[in-house]
Design a protein around this motif. Structure first.
Motif, PDB file in Angstrom:
ATOM      1  N   ASP A   1       0.847  -1.182   0.000  1.00  0.00           N
ATOM      2  CA  ASP A   1       0.000   0.000   0.000  1.00  0.00           C
ATOM      3  C   ASP A   1       0.886   1.236   0.000  1.00  0.00           C
ATOM      4  N   THR A   2       0.909   1.942  -1.107  1.00  0.00           N
ATOM      5  CA  THR A   2       1.690   3.173  -1.215  1.00  0.00           C
ATOM      6  C   THR A   2       0.835   4.238  -1.886  1.00  0.00           C
ATOM      7  N   ALA A   3       1.299   5.468  -1.828  1.00  0.00           N
ATOM      8  CA  ALA A   3       0.599   6.544  -2.526  1.00  0.00           C
ATOM      9  C   ALA A   3       0.686   6.280  -4.028  1.00  0.00           C
ATOM     10  N   GLY A   4      -0.389   6.482  -4.740  1.00  0.00           N
ATOM     11  CA  GLY A   4      -0.407   6.199  -6.175  1.00  0.00           C
ATOM     12  C   GLY A   4      -0.670   4.720  -6.408  1.00  0.00           C
ATOM     13  N   SER A   5      -0.056   4.167  -7.440  1.00  0.00           N
ATOM     14  CA  SER A   5      -0.273   2.751  -7.739  1.00  0.00           C
ATOM     15  C   SER A   5       0.432   1.878  -6.696  1.00  0.00           C
ATOM     16  N   ASP A   6      -0.108   0.706  -6.432  1.00  0.00           N
ATOM     17  CA  ASP A   6       0.438  -0.213  -5.431  1.00  0.00           C
ATOM     18  C   ASP A   6       1.388  -1.208  -6.087  1.00  0.00           C
ATOM     19  N   PRO A   7       2.687  -1.101  -5.807  1.00  0.00           N
ATOM     20  CA  PRO A   7       3.633  -2.061  -6.393  1.00  0.00           C
ATOM     21  C   PRO A   7       3.462  -3.443  -5.779  1.00  0.00           C
ATOM     22  N   SER A   8       3.878  -4.472  -6.515  1.00  0.00           N
ATOM     23  CA  SER A   8       3.787  -5.842  -6.007  1.00  0.00           C
ATOM     24  C   SER A   8       5.103  -6.566  -6.262  1.00  0.00           C
ATOM     25  N   CYS A   9       5.258  -7.659  -5.568  1.00  0.00           N
ATOM     26  CA  CYS A   9       6.468  -8.461  -5.671  1.00  0.00           C
ATOM     27  C   CYS A   9       6.076  -9.929  -5.613  1.00  0.00           C
ATOM     28  N   ASN A  10       6.536 -10.721  -6.573  1.00  0.00           N
ATOM     29  CA  ASN A  10       6.260 -12.163  -6.590  1.00  0.00           C
ATOM     30  C   ASN A  10       7.498 -12.940  -6.181  1.00  0.00           C
ATOM     31  N   ALA A  11       7.277 -14.028  -5.451  1.00  0.00           N
ATOM     32  CA  ALA A  11       8.343 -14.953  -5.099  1.00  0.00           C
ATOM     33  C   ALA A  11       7.819 -16.369  -5.280  1.00  0.00           C
ATOM     34  N   TYR A  12       8.673 -17.263  -5.737  1.00  0.00           N
ATOM     35  CA  TYR A  12       8.309 -18.656  -5.970  1.00  0.00           C
ATOM     36  C   TYR A  12       9.274 -19.559  -5.234  1.00  0.00           C
TER      37      TYR A  12
END
Length: 84
Positions: free
Chosen positions: A69-80
Protein backbone atom coordinates in the motif's frame (compact mmCIF):
# COMPACT_ATOMS: atom_id res chain seq x y z
CA UNK A 1 -0.24 -29.99 6.25
CA UNK A 2 0.92 -27.05 8.28
CA UNK A 3 0.82 -23.30 8.53
CA UNK A 4 1.80 -20.60 6.07
CA UNK A 5 3.65 -17.79 7.88
CA UNK A 6 4.50 -14.42 6.36
CA UNK A 7 5.61 -10.90 7.28
CA UNK A 8 5.85 -7.72 5.21
CA UNK A 9 8.69 -5.43 6.28
CA UNK A 10 10.49 -2.40 5.00
CA UNK A 11 10.07 1.33 4.74
CA UNK A 12 6.94 2.48 2.97
CA UNK A 13 4.95 -0.77 3.01
CA UNK A 14 1.96 1.14 4.39
CA UNK A 15 -0.72 -0.20 6.70
CA UNK A 16 -3.11 -1.59 4.12
CA UNK A 17 -0.92 -4.04 2.22
CA UNK A 18 -2.06 -7.55 1.33
CA UNK A 19 -0.67 -10.86 0.12
CA UNK A 20 -1.66 -13.81 -2.01
CA UNK A 21 -0.32 -17.34 -1.42
CA UNK A 22 -0.91 -20.25 -3.79
CA UNK A 23 0.21 -23.88 -3.59
CA UNK A 24 0.15 -24.90 -7.23
CA UNK A 25 0.46 -28.22 -9.03
CA UNK A 26 0.18 -28.81 -12.77
CA UNK A 27 -1.09 -25.26 -13.31
CA UNK A 28 -3.93 -25.50 -10.75
CA UNK A 29 -4.32 -24.22 -7.20
CA UNK A 30 -4.27 -26.94 -4.54
CA UNK A 31 -4.54 -24.36 -1.76
CA UNK A 32 -5.06 -20.60 -1.88
CA UNK A 33 -5.12 -17.68 0.53
CA UNK A 34 -5.84 -13.99 -0.13
CA UNK A 35 -5.33 -11.77 2.90
CA UNK A 36 -7.56 -8.83 3.68
CA UNK A 37 -6.25 -5.46 2.53
CA UNK A 38 -5.14 -4.41 6.01
CA UNK A 39 -1.75 -5.99 6.76
CA UNK A 40 0.50 -3.92 9.00
CA UNK A 41 4.23 -3.49 8.53
CA UNK A 42 6.56 -5.80 10.50
CA UNK A 43 3.80 -8.06 11.89
CA UNK A 44 3.95 -11.89 11.73
CA UNK A 45 0.81 -13.44 10.20
CA UNK A 46 -0.14 -17.09 9.76
CA UNK A 47 -2.80 -19.10 7.97
CA UNK A 48 -3.62 -22.77 8.53
CA UNK A 49 -3.34 -24.95 5.44
CA UNK A 50 -5.90 -27.36 6.94
CA UNK A 51 -5.59 -30.87 5.53
CA UNK A 52 -4.02 -29.91 2.20
CA UNK A 53 -1.61 -32.61 1.09
CA UNK A 54 1.30 -32.30 -1.28
CA UNK A 55 2.63 -34.98 -3.59
CA UNK A 56 6.31 -33.99 -3.22
CA UNK A 57 6.18 -33.77 -6.97
CA UNK A 58 8.36 -31.73 -9.29
CA UNK A 59 5.15 -30.04 -10.51
CA UNK A 60 4.38 -28.40 -7.13
CA UNK A 61 5.52 -24.96 -6.01
CA UNK A 62 4.33 -22.07 -3.84
CA UNK A 63 3.67 -18.57 -5.18
CA UNK A 64 3.80 -15.66 -2.73
CA UNK A 65 2.71 -12.23 -3.95
CA UNK A 66 2.88 -9.12 -1.77
CA UNK A 67 1.00 -5.98 -2.76
CA UNK A 68 2.26 -2.89 -0.94
CA UNK A 69 0.00 0.00 0.00
CA UNK A 70 1.69 3.17 -1.22
CA UNK A 71 0.60 6.54 -2.53
CA UNK A 72 -0.41 6.20 -6.17
CA UNK A 73 -0.27 2.75 -7.74
CA UNK A 74 0.44 -0.21 -5.43
CA UNK A 75 3.63 -2.06 -6.39
CA UNK A 76 3.79 -5.84 -6.01
CA UNK A 77 6.47 -8.46 -5.67
CA UNK A 78 6.26 -12.16 -6.59
CA UNK A 79 8.34 -14.95 -5.10
CA UNK A 80 8.31 -18.66 -5.97
CA UNK A 81 9.66 -21.69 -4.18
CA UNK A 82 11.69 -24.17 -6.20
CA UNK A 83 9.64 -27.12 -7.37
CA UNK A 84 9.49 -29.75 -4.67
Amino acid sequence: MGTAKYKLTGAGTGGDSNEIIRLRSNGADKWAHDSPDDLDNDTQYSKSMDSTKTLASTTEYVLFRAIFDTAGSDPSCNAYTPNV
